[in-house]
Write a protein that holds these residues in place. Structure first.
Motif, PDB file in Angstrom:
ATOM      1  N   LYS A   1       0.922  -1.168  -0.014  1.00  0.00           N
ATOM      2  CA  LYS A   1       0.060  -0.122   0.149  1.00  0.00           C
ATOM      3  C   LYS A   1       0.932   1.274  -0.037  1.00  0.00           C
ATOM      4  N   ASP A   2       1.971   1.321   0.858  1.00  0.00           N
ATOM      5  CA  ASP A   2       2.782   2.316   0.875  1.00  0.00           C
ATOM      6  C   ASP A   2       3.386   2.756  -0.243  1.00  0.00           C
ATOM      7  N   SER A   3       3.970   1.372  -0.850  1.00  0.00           N
ATOM      8  CA  SER A   3       4.945   1.622  -2.112  1.00  0.00           C
ATOM      9  C   SER A   3       4.083   2.087  -3.307  1.00  0.00           C
ATOM     10  N   LEU A   4       2.958   1.252  -3.636  1.00  0.00           N
ATOM     11  CA  LEU A   4       2.532   1.382  -4.719  1.00  0.00           C
ATOM     12  C   LEU A   4       1.282   2.677  -4.760  1.00  0.00           C
ATOM     13  N   GLY A   5       1.260   3.445  -3.423  1.00  0.00           N
ATOM     14  CA  GLY A   5       0.448   4.487  -3.387  1.00  0.00           C
ATOM     15  C   GLY A   5       1.123   5.675  -3.440  1.00  0.00           C
TER      16      GLY A   5
ATOM     17  N   HIS B   1      -1.333   9.123 -16.731  1.00  0.00           N
ATOM     18  CA  HIS B   1      -2.592   9.603 -17.381  1.00  0.00           C
ATOM     19  C   HIS B   1      -3.807   9.551 -16.912  1.00  0.00           C
ATOM     20  N   LEU B   2      -4.093   8.954 -15.883  1.00  0.00           N
ATOM     21  CA  LEU B   2      -5.438   8.879 -14.755  1.00  0.00           C
ATOM     22  C   LEU B   2      -5.123   9.977 -13.674  1.00  0.00           C
ATOM     23  N   ASN B   3      -3.779  10.623 -13.386  1.00  0.00           N
ATOM     24  CA  ASN B   3      -3.428  11.389 -12.455  1.00  0.00           C
ATOM     25  C   ASN B   3      -3.751  10.994 -11.152  1.00  0.00           C
ATOM     26  N   LYS B   4      -3.883   9.759 -10.912  1.00  0.00           N
ATOM     27  CA  LYS B   4      -4.000   8.918  -9.771  1.00  0.00           C
ATOM     28  C   LYS B   4      -3.165   8.070  -9.354  1.00  0.00           C
ATOM     29  N   ASN B   5      -2.765   7.744  -7.883  1.00  0.00           N
ATOM     30  CA  ASN B   5      -2.008   6.825  -7.661  1.00  0.00           C
ATOM     31  C   ASN B   5      -2.614   5.327  -8.232  1.00  0.00           C
ATOM     32  N   LEU B   6      -1.365   4.210  -8.204  1.00  0.00           N
ATOM     33  CA  LEU B   6      -2.096   3.073  -8.763  1.00  0.00           C
ATOM     34  C   LEU B   6      -3.199   2.356  -8.043  1.00  0.00           C
ATOM     35  N   ILE B   7      -3.133   2.537  -6.666  1.00  0.00           N
ATOM     36  CA  ILE B   7      -4.099   1.973  -5.910  1.00  0.00           C
ATOM     37  C   ILE B   7      -5.552   2.738  -6.157  1.00  0.00           C
ATOM     38  N   ASP B   8      -5.543   4.202  -5.888  1.00  0.00           N
ATOM     39  CA  ASP B   8      -6.719   4.762  -5.892  1.00  0.00           C
ATOM     40  C   ASP B   8      -7.181   4.582  -7.530  1.00  0.00           C
ATOM     41  N   ALA B   9      -6.394   4.507  -8.524  1.00  0.00           N
ATOM     42  CA  ALA B   9      -6.778   4.490 -10.038  1.00  0.00           C
ATOM     43  C   ALA B   9      -7.645   3.253 -10.290  1.00  0.00           C
ATOM     44  N   GLY B  10      -7.388   2.211  -9.264  1.00  0.00           N
ATOM     45  CA  GLY B  10      -7.949   0.729  -9.588  1.00  0.00           C
ATOM     46  C   GLY B  10      -7.081   0.029 -10.476  1.00  0.00           C
ATOM     47  N   LEU B  11      -5.787   0.095 -10.643  1.00  0.00           N
ATOM     48  CA  LEU B  11      -5.035  -0.583 -11.590  1.00  0.00           C
ATOM     49  C   LEU B  11      -4.566  -1.805 -11.005  1.00  0.00           C
ATOM     50  N   VAL B  12      -4.315  -1.868  -9.631  1.00  0.00           N
ATOM     51  CA  VAL B  12      -3.479  -3.081  -9.096  1.00  0.00           C
ATOM     52  C   VAL B  12      -4.846  -4.111  -8.889  1.00  0.00           C
ATOM     53  N   HIS B  13      -4.517  -4.984  -9.651  1.00  0.00           N
ATOM     54  CA  HIS B  13      -5.400  -6.337  -9.767  1.00  0.00           C
ATOM     55  C   HIS B  13      -4.798  -7.376  -8.378  1.00  0.00           C
TER      56      HIS B  13
ATOM     57  N   ALA C   1      -2.507   7.864 -25.568  1.00  0.00           N
ATOM     58  CA  ALA C   1      -2.598   7.335 -24.205  1.00  0.00           C
ATOM     59  C   ALA C   1      -3.588   8.445 -23.301  1.00  0.00           C
ATOM     60  N   ARG C   2      -3.735   9.547 -23.659  1.00  0.00           N
ATOM     61  CA  ARG C   2      -4.544  10.604 -22.972  1.00  0.00           C
ATOM     62  C   ARG C   2      -5.731  10.415 -23.377  1.00  0.00           C
ATOM     63  N   ILE C   3      -6.000  10.337 -24.524  1.00  0.00           N
ATOM     64  CA  ILE C   3      -7.302   9.974 -25.118  1.00  0.00           C
ATOM     65  C   ILE C   3      -8.013   8.799 -24.530  1.00  0.00           C
ATOM     66  N   GLY C   4      -7.282   7.644 -24.450  1.00  0.00           N
ATOM     67  CA  GLY C   4      -7.739   6.485 -23.985  1.00  0.00           C
ATOM     68  C   GLY C   4      -7.895   6.575 -22.388  1.00  0.00           C
ATOM     69  N   ALA C   5      -7.316   7.491 -21.725  1.00  0.00           N
ATOM     70  CA  ALA C   5      -7.490   7.380 -20.381  1.00  0.00           C
ATOM     71  C   ALA C   5      -8.815   8.303 -20.283  1.00  0.00           C
ATOM     72  N   ARG C   6      -8.807   9.177 -21.147  1.00  0.00           N
ATOM     73  CA  ARG C   6     -10.328  10.347 -21.138  1.00  0.00           C
ATOM     74  C   ARG C   6     -11.593   9.049 -21.099  1.00  0.00           C
ATOM     75  N   VAL C   7     -11.391   8.275 -21.957  1.00  0.00           N
ATOM     76  CA  VAL C   7     -12.367   7.496 -22.510  1.00  0.00           C
ATOM     77  C   VAL C   7     -12.827   6.458 -21.248  1.00  0.00           C
ATOM     78  N   ALA C   8     -11.475   5.959 -20.543  1.00  0.00           N
ATOM     79  CA  ALA C   8     -11.705   5.186 -19.508  1.00  0.00           C
ATOM     80  C   ALA C   8     -12.402   5.687 -18.153  1.00  0.00           C
ATOM     81  N   GLN C   9     -12.193   7.194 -18.231  1.00  0.00           N
ATOM     82  CA  GLN C   9     -12.780   7.749 -17.022  1.00  0.00           C
ATOM     83  C   GLN C   9     -14.328   8.072 -17.146  1.00  0.00           C
ATOM     84  N   LYS C  10     -14.935   7.737 -18.383  1.00  0.00           N
ATOM     85  CA  LYS C  10     -16.453   7.876 -18.698  1.00  0.00           C
ATOM     86  C   LYS C  10     -16.941   6.679 -17.985  1.00  0.00           C
ATOM     87  N   ALA C  11     -18.398   6.860 -17.773  1.00  0.00           N
ATOM     88  CA  ALA C  11     -19.110   5.630 -17.212  1.00  0.00           C
ATOM     89  C   ALA C  11     -19.090   4.505 -18.293  1.00  0.00           C
TER      90      ALA C  11
END
Length: 357
Positions: free
Chosen positions: A6-10, A16-28, A333-343
């Motif tokens: 948590k400390d390391s990945l946070g 492109h999502l401008n969030k840490n890996l945990i808050d961005a939901g990228l850590v599976h 990549a920014r375009i893809g990230a903007r799409v990913a942030q949509k519902a």
């Protein structure tokens, strides 16, 4: 050990999502394996370049926390996202991104093709549709001169270039034959190309739109399930003024604008290295600030972009390691990230109920 993860990945921010890996939901998954660590990341946007940098940072952080062996893996899983209401989705396509400019001559088609190639390079399945019925340019830019074939059960098989599905009215007519069609015929042709082409499970279909705010644009808004629009402009006032009209048009037809790309931002002399802002500065940034949309990035005025497009081998393919190609990949990549942030559109997860006799 969970605290270490948590400390390391946070501490690591996705660029492109401008969030840490945990808050961005990228850590599976993050687990201990034989005194080392295994980290699995699931990206909702094409992120090959971002992953390389992120994986290096993850290894550095976890090794600094005392884990000697660190393995990092990634998968890309792009979902369909919501579109304007009442429009039927296109078979074989998850998301449609229109690349538009209300003014001609700003390099929109070259930008659209290179962004499509950049999205493919970053890990997405891509198709490109030339929506400019009167002035198709994809056949030349992608070096294609064949006629599409009909499918076994009807429809049209797309052509293929550099790993992408490609379709254009330019494949159906001779190169020197003008399309002398009235608006309703042109819009009907576009609708057929969009819906009767056998797109092959695409993450994104990029529509290279014609300039203007007329019939083709309105038909796209009414009949194409568009996830978002990218507006291309150059810095000078007259181009920005037209781009503003295009941006307002998308707002009126309920198509979200993912951001603005500024083409021909600067010119760098190949002899002395001097940079000159031939078309002015800051036009796209001011437009983005006025309408609260994202500035996706700037591209230089460089003869190599035109030469590569004219040769049928666009910049992202012709010079993949160049600064220009890196700019295209970063914007993609920014375009893809903007799409990913949509519902997400979860309607496709449910089977259609067909009423029997």
């Amino acid at each position: 050990m969970e605290r270490i993860f948590k400390d390391s990945l946070g501490k690591i921010i996705d660029p492109h999502l401008n969030k840490n890996l945990i808050d961005a939901g990228l850590v599976h998954e993050a687990s201990l394996v034989d005194g080392g660590a295994h980290v699995s990341l699931h990206y909702p946007y094409p992120a090959n370049s971002a992953f390389e940098e992120t994986a290096t940072e993850i290894k550095s952080q976890l090794r600094g926390a005392g884990l000697s062996k660190v393995e990092v893996k990634m998968t890309i899983n792009i979902h369909p996202h919501v579109v304007q209401g009442g429009v039927e989705r296109v078979s074989g396509v998850k998301n449609i991104i229109v690349v538009s400019s209300a003014k001609g001559g700003v390099g929109k088609s070259a930008t659209a093709v290179n962004l499509a190639l950049a999205l493919a390079h970053e890990g997405a399945r891509i198709g490109v549709l030339d929506a400019d019925i009167y002035g198709p340019s994809l056949p030349l830019m992608l070096g294609l001169n064949k006629r599409p074939q009909g499918g076994e059960k009807g429809g049209i098989e797309p052509l293929h270039a550099y790993g992408m599905d490609v379709m254009s009215i330019g494949f159906m007519v001779d190169e020197d034959q003008p399309m002398v069609w009235r608006g309703p015929i042109a819009t009907r042709a576009l609708t057929q190309l969009l819906r009767e082409t056998h797109w092959n499970d695409l993450d994104y279909l990029v529509l290279d739109m014609p300039p203007g705010t007329g019939d083709i644009q309105l038909t796209t808004a009414q009949k194409a399930p568009v996830t978002g629009a990218v507006v291309v402009t150059t810095p000078q006032e007259i181009a920005v003024s037209d781009a503003q009209k295009g941006l307002v048009m998308f707002n009126k037809v309920s198509i979200p604008v993912l951001g603005v790309v500024e083409n021909m931002s600067m010119y760098c002399c190949p002899q002395c290295g001097h940079e000159a802002s031939i078309f002015g500065t800051g036009g796209a940034a001011k437009l983005c600030e006025k309408y609260d949309v994202d500035f996706l990035g700037g591209l230089p005025l460089d003869p190599s972009i035109r030469i590569a497009a004219d040769s049928g081998c666009p910049s992202v393919v012709n010079e993949p390691d160049s600064d220009i190609s890196r700019r295209y990949r970063n914007i993609a990549a920014r375009i893809g990230a903007r799409v990913a942030q949509k519902a997400r559109d979860r309607s496709l997860a449910f089977p259609k109920i067909v009423k029997g006799d």
